[in-house]
Design a protein around this motif. Structure first.
Motif, PDB file in Angstrom:
ATOM      1  N   ILE A  60       5.084   4.752   9.056  1.00 29.71           N
ATOM      2  CA  ILE A  60       3.751   5.366   9.132  1.00 29.71           C
ATOM      3  C   ILE A  60       3.129   5.186  10.511  1.00 29.71           C
ATOM      4  O   ILE A  60       3.693   4.509  11.368  1.00 29.71           O
ATOM      5  CB  ILE A  60       2.790   4.772   8.067  1.00 29.71           C
ATOM      6  CG1 ILE A  60       2.481   3.299   8.368  1.00 29.71           C
ATOM      7  CG2 ILE A  60       3.342   4.937   6.677  1.00 29.71           C
ATOM      8  CD1 ILE A  60       1.313   2.739   7.622  1.00 29.71           C
ATOM      9  N   MET A  61       1.956   5.790  10.696  1.00 31.61           N
ATOM     10  CA  MET A  61       1.131   5.573  11.893  1.00 31.61           C
ATOM     11  C   MET A  61      -0.117   4.820  11.447  1.00 31.61           C
ATOM     12  O   MET A  61      -0.894   5.331  10.644  1.00 31.61           O
ATOM     13  CB  MET A  61       0.704   6.906  12.513  1.00 31.61           C
ATOM     14  CG  MET A  61       1.822   7.704  13.133  1.00 31.61           C
ATOM     15  SD  MET A  61       2.408   7.029  14.674  1.00 31.61           S
ATOM     16  CE  MET A  61       1.115   7.462  15.784  1.00 31.61           C
ATOM     17  N   GLU A  91      -1.014   6.042   3.147  1.00 33.39           N
ATOM     18  CA  GLU A  91      -0.036   5.607   4.154  1.00 33.39           C
ATOM     19  C   GLU A  91       0.232   4.105   4.032  1.00 33.39           C
ATOM     20  O   GLU A  91       1.367   3.659   4.179  1.00 33.39           O
ATOM     21  CB  GLU A  91      -0.535   5.948   5.561  1.00 33.39           C
ATOM     22  CG  GLU A  91      -0.709   7.431   5.765  1.00 33.39           C
ATOM     23  CD  GLU A  91      -0.047   7.922   7.033  1.00 33.39           C
ATOM     24  OE1 GLU A  91       0.399   7.099   7.838  1.00 33.39           O
ATOM     25  OE2 GLU A  91       0.021   9.148   7.180  1.00 33.39           O
ATOM     26  N   LEU A  92      -0.808   3.318   3.766  1.00 32.75           N
ATOM     27  CA  LEU A  92      -0.618   1.876   3.595  1.00 32.75           C
ATOM     28  C   LEU A  92       0.239   1.592   2.359  1.00 32.75           C
ATOM     29  O   LEU A  92       1.034   0.649   2.356  1.00 32.75           O
ATOM     30  CB  LEU A  92      -1.968   1.166   3.489  1.00 32.75           C
ATOM     31  CG  LEU A  92      -2.800   1.156   4.770  1.00 32.75           C
ATOM     32  CD1 LEU A  92      -4.171   0.552   4.505  1.00 32.75           C
ATOM     33  CD2 LEU A  92      -2.089   0.397   5.871  1.00 32.75           C
ATOM     34  N   GLU A  93       0.090   2.416   1.325  1.00 25.21           N
ATOM     35  CA  GLU A  93       0.895   2.258   0.119  1.00 25.21           C
ATOM     36  C   GLU A  93       2.362   2.560   0.423  1.00 25.21           C
ATOM     37  O   GLU A  93       3.261   1.857  -0.041  1.00 25.21           O
ATOM     38  CB  GLU A  93       0.370   3.181  -0.986  1.00 25.21           C
ATOM     39  CG  GLU A  93       1.079   3.023  -2.311  1.00 25.21           C
ATOM     40  CD  GLU A  93       0.906   1.659  -2.948  1.00 25.21           C
ATOM     41  OE1 GLU A  93       1.754   1.312  -3.789  1.00 25.21           O
ATOM     42  OE2 GLU A  93      -0.041   0.932  -2.611  1.00 25.21           O
ATOM     43  N   ILE A  94       2.621   3.581   1.231  1.00 28.01           N
ATOM     44  CA  ILE A  94       3.994   3.909   1.639  1.00 28.01           C
ATOM     45  C   ILE A  94       4.606   2.726   2.391  1.00 28.01           C
ATOM     46  O   ILE A  94       5.756   2.347   2.155  1.00 28.01           O
ATOM     47  CB  ILE A  94       4.018   5.184   2.506  1.00 28.01           C
ATOM     48  CG1 ILE A  94       3.681   6.413   1.666  1.00 28.01           C
ATOM     49  CG2 ILE A  94       5.374   5.362   3.189  1.00 28.01           C
ATOM     50  CD1 ILE A  94       3.443   7.671   2.479  1.00 28.01           C
ATOM     51  N   LEU A  95       3.838   2.124   3.302  1.00 32.11           N
ATOM     52  CA  LEU A  95       4.317   0.965   4.069  1.00 32.11           C
ATOM     53  C   LEU A  95       4.626  -0.205   3.141  1.00 32.11           C
ATOM     54  O   LEU A  95       5.662  -0.855   3.269  1.00 32.11           O
ATOM     55  CB  LEU A  95       3.285   0.565   5.119  1.00 32.11           C
ATOM     56  CG  LEU A  95       3.657  -0.609   6.006  1.00 32.11           C
ATOM     57  CD1 LEU A  95       4.867  -0.258   6.874  1.00 32.11           C
ATOM     58  CD2 LEU A  95       2.493  -1.004   6.878  1.00 32.11           C
ATOM     59  N   ARG A  96       3.739  -0.450   2.180  1.00 32.33           N
ATOM     60  CA  ARG A  96       3.929  -1.562   1.250  1.00 32.33           C
ATOM     61  C   ARG A  96       5.192  -1.348   0.411  1.00 32.33           C
ATOM     62  O   ARG A  96       5.995  -2.279   0.237  1.00 32.33           O
ATOM     63  CB  ARG A  96       2.702  -1.711   0.348  1.00 32.33           C
ATOM     64  CG  ARG A  96       2.713  -2.981  -0.494  1.00 32.33           C
ATOM     65  CD  ARG A  96       1.487  -3.075  -1.378  1.00 32.33           C
ATOM     66  NE  ARG A  96       1.506  -2.090  -2.448  1.00 32.33           N
ATOM     67  CZ  ARG A  96       2.235  -2.197  -3.574  1.00 32.33           C
ATOM     68  NH1 ARG A  96       3.012  -3.232  -3.752  1.00 32.33           N
ATOM     69  NH2 ARG A  96       2.194  -1.264  -4.497  1.00 32.33           N
ATOM     70  N   LEU A  97       5.388  -0.133  -0.085  1.00 34.10           N
ATOM     71  CA  LEU A  97       6.574   0.159  -0.898  1.00 34.10           C
ATOM     72  C   LEU A  97       7.860   0.027  -0.088  1.00 34.10           C
ATOM     73  O   LEU A  97       8.873  -0.460  -0.584  1.00 34.10           O
ATOM     74  CB  LEU A  97       6.465   1.558  -1.503  1.00 34.10           C
ATOM     75  CG  LEU A  97       5.378   1.726  -2.568  1.00 34.10           C
ATOM     76  CD1 LEU A  97       5.272   3.180  -2.983  1.00 34.10           C
ATOM     77  CD2 LEU A  97       5.638   0.831  -3.761  1.00 34.10           C
ATOM     78  N   THR A  98       7.817   0.445   1.172  1.00 31.47           N
ATOM     79  CA  THR A  98       8.984   0.312   2.046  1.00 31.47           C
ATOM     80  C   THR A  98       9.326  -1.157   2.275  1.00 31.47           C
ATOM     81  O   THR A  98      10.494  -1.551   2.245  1.00 31.47           O
ATOM     82  CB  THR A  98       8.727   1.011   3.393  1.00 31.47           C
ATOM     83  OG1 THR A  98       8.388   2.365   3.153  1.00 31.47           O
ATOM     84  CG2 THR A  98       9.938   0.938   4.287  1.00 31.47           C
ATOM     85  N   GLN A  99       8.298  -1.981   2.497  1.00 33.63           N
ATOM     86  CA  GLN A  99       8.529  -3.404   2.716  1.00 33.63           C
ATOM     87  C   GLN A  99       9.100  -4.068   1.468  1.00 33.63           C
ATOM     88  O   GLN A  99       9.986  -4.911   1.550  1.00 33.63           O
ATOM     89  CB  GLN A  99       7.235  -4.085   3.152  1.00 33.63           C
ATOM     90  CG  GLN A  99       6.810  -3.708   4.542  1.00 33.63           C
ATOM     91  CD  GLN A  99       5.419  -4.217   4.903  1.00 33.63           C
ATOM     92  OE1 GLN A  99       4.630  -4.575   4.046  1.00 33.63           O
ATOM     93  NE2 GLN A  99       5.127  -4.231   6.194  1.00 33.63           N
TER      94      GLN A  99
END
Length: 133
Positions: A60-61, A91-99
């Motif tokens: 994400i950005m 976008e923060l949710e996408i980052l959290r799921l990726t982590q």
């Protein structure tokens, strides 16, 4: 702690603790990972109050709004007086799921698989895809 009305973006990003060193902030600018207004910026770009700075953190950005200016590095508790994260919640949710997905692959602190573990993993995955015709 207001420094001045003119601050370079690399110095600002380091001062508000978005990068561990100023050299890393400069390198991120050179690689096009720091953007303002949808365009990559050079490390000498001047930042002003109200600017929105986007930093690429795959996938994400992350976006931050400049509230105050600082040239000197500060404690982590003081950073909310100078920047505010405005990254959309999706976008923060996408980052959290990726982590979470990345940590599920291998236990924390185990490091790289040994040669034997790698052969076992390859054998496990290869046997699942082959058909017994």
């Amino acid at each position: 702690m207001e420094a001045s009305s003119i601050v370079r973006i690399d110095k600002f990003l380091w001062a508000v603790r978005l990068f561990k060193t100023r050299s890393l902030a400069i390198e991120a600018c050179k690689k096009g990972k720091v953007m303002m207004g949808g365009l990559p910026v050079k490390s000498s770009r001047v930042v002003k109050k109200g600017d929105v700075v986007a930093i690429k953190e795959p996938p994400i950005m992350r976006q931050y709004e400049v509230i105050g200016l600082a040239e000197k590095r500060m404690g982590a508790k003081l950073t909310p007086d100078f920047i505010k994260e405005v990254t959309p919640a999706e976008e923060l949710e996408i980052l959290r799921l990726t982590q979470i997905a990345n940590t599920m692959n291998r236990g924390r602190g185990l490091g790289r698989p040994t040669k034997k573990e790698r052969r076992d993993l390859d054998g496990f995955f290869d046997s699942g895809y082959e058909s017994d015709d």
